[in-house]
Every structure is written in structure tokens, then in C-alpha cells.
Write an enzyme that holds these catalytic residues in place. Sequence first.
Site, PDB file in Angstrom:
ATOM      1  N   ARG A 171     -22.273 -15.937  25.727  1.00  0.00           N
ATOM      2  CA  ARG A 171     -21.608 -16.123  24.435  1.00  0.00           C
ATOM      3  C   ARG A 171     -20.127 -16.466  24.625  1.00  0.00           C
ATOM      4  O   ARG A 171     -19.518 -17.078  23.757  1.00  0.00           O
ATOM      5  CB  ARG A 171     -21.707 -14.826  23.604  1.00  0.00           C
ATOM      6  CG  ARG A 171     -23.082 -14.541  23.043  1.00  0.00           C
ATOM      7  CD  ARG A 171     -23.143 -13.147  22.464  1.00  0.00           C
ATOM      8  NE  ARG A 171     -22.184 -12.871  21.414  1.00  0.00           N
ATOM      9  CZ  ARG A 171     -22.336 -13.154  20.120  1.00  0.00           C
ATOM     10  NH1 ARG A 171     -23.436 -13.763  19.711  1.00  0.00           N
ATOM     11  NH2 ARG A 171     -21.420 -12.841  19.235  1.00  0.00           N
ATOM     12  N   ARG A 246     -28.071  -0.936  19.198  1.00  0.00           N
ATOM     13  CA  ARG A 246     -26.823  -0.231  19.411  1.00  0.00           C
ATOM     14  C   ARG A 246     -26.188   0.013  18.056  1.00  0.00           C
ATOM     15  O   ARG A 246     -26.241  -0.831  17.147  1.00  0.00           O
ATOM     16  CB  ARG A 246     -25.858  -1.069  20.263  1.00  0.00           C
ATOM     17  CG  ARG A 246     -26.303  -1.233  21.675  1.00  0.00           C
ATOM     18  CD  ARG A 246     -26.402   0.047  22.441  1.00  0.00           C
ATOM     19  NE  ARG A 246     -25.091   0.577  22.834  1.00  0.00           N
ATOM     20  CZ  ARG A 246     -24.917   1.773  23.380  1.00  0.00           C
ATOM     21  NH1 ARG A 246     -25.949   2.586  23.566  1.00  0.00           N
ATOM     22  NH2 ARG A 246     -23.712   2.174  23.743  1.00  0.00           N
ATOM     23  N   ARG A 277     -12.955  -1.382  21.527  1.00  0.00           N
ATOM     24  CA  ARG A 277     -11.839  -2.219  21.071  1.00  0.00           C
ATOM     25  C   ARG A 277     -11.137  -1.587  19.880  1.00  0.00           C
ATOM     26  O   ARG A 277     -11.695  -0.697  19.225  1.00  0.00           O
ATOM     27  CB  ARG A 277     -12.301  -3.641  20.746  1.00  0.00           C
ATOM     28  CG  ARG A 277     -13.421  -3.723  19.747  1.00  0.00           C
ATOM     29  CD  ARG A 277     -13.973  -5.152  19.642  1.00  0.00           C
ATOM     30  NE  ARG A 277     -15.133  -5.192  18.760  1.00  0.00           N
ATOM     31  CZ  ARG A 277     -15.970  -6.203  18.641  1.00  0.00           C
ATOM     32  NH1 ARG A 277     -15.810  -7.290  19.352  1.00  0.00           N
ATOM     33  NH2 ARG A 277     -16.998  -6.145  17.812  1.00  0.00           N
ATOM     34  N   TYR A 345     -29.904 -11.351  17.751  1.00  0.00           N
ATOM     35  CA  TYR A 345     -28.451 -11.235  17.824  1.00  0.00           C
ATOM     36  C   TYR A 345     -27.832 -12.483  17.176  1.00  0.00           C
ATOM     37  O   TYR A 345     -27.276 -13.344  17.837  1.00  0.00           O
ATOM     38  CB  TYR A 345     -28.092 -11.144  19.315  1.00  0.00           C
ATOM     39  CG  TYR A 345     -26.694 -10.748  19.719  1.00  0.00           C
ATOM     40  CD1 TYR A 345     -25.663 -10.585  18.804  1.00  0.00           C
ATOM     41  CD2 TYR A 345     -26.400 -10.541  21.064  1.00  0.00           C
ATOM     42  CE1 TYR A 345     -24.395 -10.223  19.231  1.00  0.00           C
ATOM     43  CE2 TYR A 345     -25.142 -10.170  21.489  1.00  0.00           C
ATOM     44  CZ  TYR A 345     -24.145 -10.030  20.566  1.00  0.00           C
ATOM     45  OH  TYR A 345     -22.892  -9.678  21.000  1.00  0.00           O
TER      46      TYR A 345
HETATM   47  P1  FAD Z   1     -27.138  -7.288   7.303  1.00  0.00           P
HETATM   48  O1  FAD Z   1     -25.734  -7.707   7.049  1.00  0.00           O
HETATM   49  O2  FAD Z   1     -27.389  -6.141   8.220  1.00  0.00           O
HETATM   50  O3  FAD Z   1     -27.856  -7.025   5.910  1.00  0.00           O
HETATM   51  C1  FAD Z   1     -29.065  -6.341   5.790  1.00  0.00           C
HETATM   52  C2  FAD Z   1     -28.963  -5.492   4.534  1.00  0.00           C
HETATM   53  O4  FAD Z   1     -30.248  -4.934   4.252  1.00  0.00           O
HETATM   54  C3  FAD Z   1     -27.988  -4.316   4.691  1.00  0.00           C
HETATM   55  O5  FAD Z   1     -27.011  -4.363   3.679  1.00  0.00           O
HETATM   56  C4  FAD Z   1     -28.893  -3.083   4.565  1.00  0.00           C
HETATM   57  O6  FAD Z   1     -28.276  -2.008   3.898  1.00  0.00           O
HETATM   58  C5  FAD Z   1     -30.060  -3.633   3.745  1.00  0.00           C
HETATM   59  N1  FAD Z   1     -31.291  -2.879   3.966  1.00  0.00           N
HETATM   60  C6  FAD Z   1     -31.890  -2.575   5.137  1.00  0.00           C
HETATM   61  N2  FAD Z   1     -32.993  -1.856   4.926  1.00  0.00           N
HETATM   62  C7  FAD Z   1     -33.119  -1.688   3.580  1.00  0.00           C
HETATM   63  C8  FAD Z   1     -34.055  -1.019   2.744  1.00  0.00           C
HETATM   64  N3  FAD Z   1     -35.093  -0.347   3.260  1.00  0.00           N
HETATM   65  N4  FAD Z   1     -33.853  -1.052   1.410  1.00  0.00           N
HETATM   66  C9  FAD Z   1     -32.785  -1.703   0.878  1.00  0.00           C
HETATM   67  N5  FAD Z   1     -31.869  -2.348   1.620  1.00  0.00           N
HETATM   68  C10 FAD Z   1     -32.029  -2.342   2.959  1.00  0.00           C
HETATM   69  N6  FAD Z   1     -21.080 -12.720  13.317  1.00  0.00           N
HETATM   70  C11 FAD Z   1     -20.188 -13.734  13.400  1.00  0.00           C
HETATM   71  O7  FAD Z   1     -20.529 -14.887  13.095  1.00  0.00           O
HETATM   72  N7  FAD Z   1     -18.887 -13.488  13.759  1.00  0.00           N
HETATM   73  C12 FAD Z   1     -18.429 -12.250  14.085  1.00  0.00           C
HETATM   74  O8  FAD Z   1     -17.248 -12.061  14.415  1.00  0.00           O
HETATM   75  C13 FAD Z   1     -19.371 -11.157  14.039  1.00  0.00           C
HETATM   76  N8  FAD Z   1     -18.978  -9.918  14.342  1.00  0.00           N
HETATM   77  C14 FAD Z   1     -19.888  -8.887  14.280  1.00  0.00           C
HETATM   78  C15 FAD Z   1     -19.455  -7.609  14.601  1.00  0.00           C
HETATM   79  C16 FAD Z   1     -20.344  -6.550  14.543  1.00  0.00           C
HETATM   80  C17 FAD Z   1     -19.883  -5.148  14.881  1.00  0.00           C
HETATM   81  C18 FAD Z   1     -21.695  -6.793  14.174  1.00  0.00           C
HETATM   82  C19 FAD Z   1     -22.684  -5.659  14.120  1.00  0.00           C
HETATM   83  C20 FAD Z   1     -22.124  -8.054  13.836  1.00  0.00           C
HETATM   84  C21 FAD Z   1     -21.233  -9.133  13.892  1.00  0.00           C
HETATM   85  N9  FAD Z   1     -21.616 -10.419  13.544  1.00  0.00           N
HETATM   86  C22 FAD Z   1     -20.712 -11.448  13.628  1.00  0.00           C
HETATM   87  C23 FAD Z   1     -22.983 -10.717  13.057  1.00  0.00           C
HETATM   88  C24 FAD Z   1     -23.118 -10.607  11.531  1.00  0.00           C
HETATM   89  O9  FAD Z   1     -22.779  -9.305  11.112  1.00  0.00           O
HETATM   90  C25 FAD Z   1     -24.559 -10.934  11.125  1.00  0.00           C
HETATM   91  O10 FAD Z   1     -24.916 -12.228  11.567  1.00  0.00           O
HETATM   92  C26 FAD Z   1     -24.850 -10.878   9.625  1.00  0.00           C
HETATM   93  O11 FAD Z   1     -24.124  -9.895   8.966  1.00  0.00           O
HETATM   94  C27 FAD Z   1     -26.329 -10.629   9.443  1.00  0.00           C
HETATM   95  O12 FAD Z   1     -26.666 -10.656   8.083  1.00  0.00           O
HETATM   96  P2  FAD Z   1     -28.066 -10.086   7.615  1.00  0.00           P
HETATM   97  O13 FAD Z   1     -28.156 -10.350   6.156  1.00  0.00           O
HETATM   98  O14 FAD Z   1     -29.142 -10.560   8.498  1.00  0.00           O
HETATM   99  O15 FAD Z   1     -27.999  -8.502   7.921  1.00  0.00           O
HETATM  100  N1  UDP Z   2     -17.593  -8.899  26.923  1.00  0.00           N
HETATM  101  C1  UDP Z   2     -16.950  -8.354  28.007  1.00  0.00           C
HETATM  102  N2  UDP Z   2     -15.612  -8.104  27.937  1.00  0.00           N
HETATM  103  C2  UDP Z   2     -14.887  -8.369  26.827  1.00  0.00           C
HETATM  104  C3  UDP Z   2     -15.558  -8.940  25.711  1.00  0.00           C
HETATM  105  C4  UDP Z   2     -16.917  -9.185  25.795  1.00  0.00           C
HETATM  106  O1  UDP Z   2     -17.564  -8.095  29.013  1.00  0.00           O
HETATM  107  O2  UDP Z   2     -13.672  -8.108  26.814  1.00  0.00           O
HETATM  108  C5  UDP Z   2     -19.052  -9.134  27.020  1.00  0.00           C
HETATM  109  C6  UDP Z   2     -19.867  -7.951  26.502  1.00  0.00           C
HETATM  110  O3  UDP Z   2     -21.035  -7.850  27.291  1.00  0.00           O
HETATM  111  C7  UDP Z   2     -20.224  -8.390  25.106  1.00  0.00           C
HETATM  112  C8  UDP Z   2     -20.443  -9.888  25.311  1.00  0.00           C
HETATM  113  O4  UDP Z   2     -19.428 -10.252  26.265  1.00  0.00           O
HETATM  114  O5  UDP Z   2     -21.376  -7.755  24.632  1.00  0.00           O
HETATM  115  C9  UDP Z   2     -20.329 -10.725  24.065  1.00  0.00           C
HETATM  116  O6  UDP Z   2     -19.045 -10.491  23.488  1.00  0.00           O
HETATM  117  P1  UDP Z   2     -18.760 -10.785  21.979  1.00  0.00           P
HETATM  118  O7  UDP Z   2     -17.301 -10.625  21.760  1.00  0.00           O
HETATM  119  O8  UDP Z   2     -19.391 -12.068  21.627  1.00  0.00           O
HETATM  120  O9  UDP Z   2     -19.537  -9.582  21.277  1.00  0.00           O
HETATM  121  P2  UDP Z   2     -19.695  -9.235  19.716  1.00  0.00           P
HETATM  122  O10 UDP Z   2     -18.806 -10.149  18.933  1.00  0.00           O
HETATM  123  O11 UDP Z   2     -21.114  -9.474  19.433  1.00  0.00           O
HETATM  124  O12 UDP Z   2     -19.292  -7.810  19.652  1.00  0.00           O
END
Ligand code: FAD
Ligand code: UDP
Length: 364
Positions: A171, A246, A277, A345
Site C-alpha cells: 500500500r 483488528r 500514531r 481492506y
Molecule cells: P463502515 O463505515 O464500517 O459502515 C458500516 C456501518 O454498518 C457502520 O456504521 C455500522 O455501525 C453499521 N452496522 C454494522 N452492523 C450493523 C447492524 N447489525 N445493524 C445496524 N447497523 C450495523 N480509507 C481511505 O480511503 N483513506 C483513509 O485515510 C482511511 N483511513 C482509515 C483509518 C481507519 C482507522 C480505518 C478503520 C479505515 C480507514 N479507511 C480509510 C477505510 C474506510 O474507513 C472504509 O473504506 C469505509 O469507511 C468503509 O465503509 P463501509 O460503509 O463499508 O463500512
Molecule cells: N506501515 C509501517 N510503518 C509506518 C506506516 C505503515 O510499517 O510508519 C505499514 C503497516 O504494516 C501498515 C501498512 O504499512 O499496516 C499500511 O499502512 P497504511 O498507512 O496504509 O495503513 P492504514 O491507513 O490502513 O492504517
Amino acid sequence: MKYDYLVVGAGLFGAVFAHEAKKAGKNCLVIDKREHIGGNVYTEDVEGIQVHKYGAHIFHTSDKKIWDYVNQFAEFNNYINSPVAVYGDELYNLPFNMNTFSKMWGIKTPDEAKEIIAKQIAELNIDEPANLEEQALKLVGRDVYEKLIKGYTQKQWGRECTELPAFIIKRLPLRFTYDNNYFNDRYQGIPVDGYTAMVEKMLEGTEVRLSTDYFDVKDEIEADKVIYTGMIDSYYDYKLGVLEYRSVRFETEKLDCENYQGNAVVNYTAADVPYTRIIEHKHFNFGKQPVTVISREYSSEWKKGDEPYYPVNNDRNNDLYEQYKKLAESEGKVIFGGRLGQYKYYDMDKVIAAALDMCKEQLG
Ligand code: FAD
Ligand code: UDP
């Protein structure tokens, strides 16, 4: 009241589907068990700062259609993600680029950096990388792996790098230019008014019920079809086994200072720092408020009752998911989508693209 579609989950997948279904003249009900819309992209206004409640979200895509699509619902700023990594008392730019290599080895030119990396790689004899460790070593050599990848990855995933799939590290860009842009994508930014406002716009005119769990109401709500974006294994009451995720705990504080760390994202890559972070939310929107809000992210293994964040796409889980997928394919009425429904993912742009594909199949 009978609906054409019951959409379970008001995250991006559900909101895009509901928006398109409404446009196609379908009658939709969106429910979410949380008390707000937006799913994981939800942002909350704290003294004018958009706080990314479930982790930092930077929108980036190379797909112009998806960029144009989201721009219907929000104005995006020109934020470019450029995290820094702290390892002990050393500080490095990310992703892995000439700034990183210059700091690491005291060199200046791409040729010098390539030579050092090539030398470190040659000693390793890795042909086809079988896991994340081998992939990382093969890409950037031992020094960068040991200082910037190993500790962070083990904290983030709670597993040894040898037990993780190689794709995770792919990634991150690797480049031999002095360019700290974390993404290679053509389009990037953050919604000026936050993601919640963007999703609100997507859901305009659609009935939404919050704090409503599908499993509590499924027999009461009549709908021709269900778009389910929750966890696929939970839908089947984990009958084939539990998929691993996770989870993340966010320790969020408001601080009485204007600028805490000088950057939106600072990664702590050493294994002995318990968090992965620190996010300083105001910098996503170039905020000038007199206060600031920071979140420390602690990664943990998901257990029932926690929020699932990252699917752990290793062989064991992918095989189990395939079995659940077979069950899902035999459902007449329920269709699974999104990061949890498809155990993938997905970044935001990919989730939107997947939702639009499903719209095409469903709505024509
Ligand atoms: P979700 O946003 O998880 O929505 C699913 C919804 O379903 C939730 O609101 C949940 O409450 C609801 N739900 C589940 N079960 C039930 C139930 N039984 N009844 C009613 N409601 C329910 N993507 C990027 O492009 N850039 C980023 O920088 C980035 N950073 C991220 C950082 C983190 C920490 C994480 C975890 C993800 C990140 N992502 C990022 C990915 C991004 O969050 C997802 O691609 C996107 O939010 C997924 O949308 P979704 O609708 O599939 O899921
Ligand atoms: N990663 C790492 N060091 C960093 C940042 C990222 O080793 O400082 C690795 C780590 O395994 C992570 C992956 O790169 O899960 C992808 O990073 P990204 O920032 O895309 O993760 P996310 O946005 O999904 O948290």
C-alpha cells in the site's frame, strides 16, 4: 410500510447505495446501530475542528469518476498527507522516499540510496516474497524495515511480520524523489465541512433510523431486498467460525495549545511505544483554532462487542470468508457489501466504486 430496500449501515457503502436507489425512484430505509451516520468516516465538530472519530481519513483516488462523484456532495480541500515517523529520538519522512533515505544514511542522490538498498537486499536472497517481512525487506532493505516497518506493523496487526500477507506493505509508495506525498493517486483531499456533512448530503431525502440494530428489527421491517454492510460472520451468528479483525482504541484529548505536533499524522514506529500514531485533527483542514485535539491510536485484537476496523486478510481468514461468501451467494434477498460485508481492506474510493457497481447490478 414496505420498502424496496432496507440498507443496513449508514457508512459510505450504504449511503452511496441509498442515494442511487432514491435517484432511481426506489423507496429505501437506512438503519444503523450507531447513533450517527457516516460509519467509520464520521467526523465530529469540536470547537471548529473536524475530529475523525474512528481514525484519520484522507480521501485519495486515481479514478476521476469517483472523484467527480464525491465532489457532488462536498467541497474538498487540497490537503496532501505527509506523515512523519518517530523512531526513538530519530524522525523520518514517510512514505519511503529520498528524504527518508537521506536522513537514514546521510546520502543525497537516488543512485546512492539505490546502491545501499540493493546491497542490503542482495544479502537476503529473497526470490518471491512469501510474507510481509520478506516483501518489506525486498523493497527497502534491512535498515528501513527494522526502524520504520517492523515495530509499527507488529503493533498495528498484533502479529509477526512473517505471519502477515505481503500486500499490506505494498500500500505504501516507495520512490527515489524528494516527495513526501503518502499516496500516488491523482486526486486527494479532505471535505472542508467534514465527512459527516458529506454523508448527510448523500442521505438527503432518505429515511434513516439510528441506534437501530438489524438483528433487533429484521422481523418488523418489510423490504424486498436487504443491503447488509455489517460483519458477514455476525450475520450468520459465526456458525462457520469467527473472522479476525483488528480493533483500535482512540485516546482523544483537547489540549490548550495551538499546535501540538506540527503535522496531522505522526507514526511511532518503535515496538516499545504502546500506540501506533498520534493524529492532530486540525491540520487536516489547516485549522488556526487556539486549541487542538489529538488522538493516540492503540491497536488491539477484535473481540465480540468491540468495533471491528481492519479485516485481517491472511489465508486462514480469507478461506473462512470464502465459505461465508458461498452462504451469502445462496441468499435470495440479502446482499452483502462494504468493508465488513465483503471482509476486504477497502479504502473509501474502492468502497464507493463497489457500491456503484452494486447499484448498476440492482438498479440498472
Ligand atoms: P463502515 O463505515 O464500517 O459502515 C458500516 C456501518 O454498518 C457502520 O456504521 C455500522 O455501525 C453499521 N452496522 C454494522 N452492523 C450493523 C447492524 N447489525 N445493524 C445496524 N447497523 C450495523 N480509507 C481511505 O480511503 N483513506 C483513509 O485515510 C482511511 N483511513 C482509515 C483509518 C481507519 C482507522 C480505518 C478503520 C479505515 C480507514 N479507511 C480509510 C477505510 C474506510 O474507513 C472504509 O473504506 C469505509 O469507511 C468503509 O465503509 P463501509 O460503509 O463499508 O463500512
Ligand atoms: N506501515 C509501517 N510503518 C509506518 C506506516 C505503515 O510499517 O510508519 C505499514 C503497516 O504494516 C501498515 C501498512 O504499512 O499496516 C499500511 O499502512 P497504511 O498507512 O496504509 O495503513 P492504514 O491507513 O490502513 O492504517
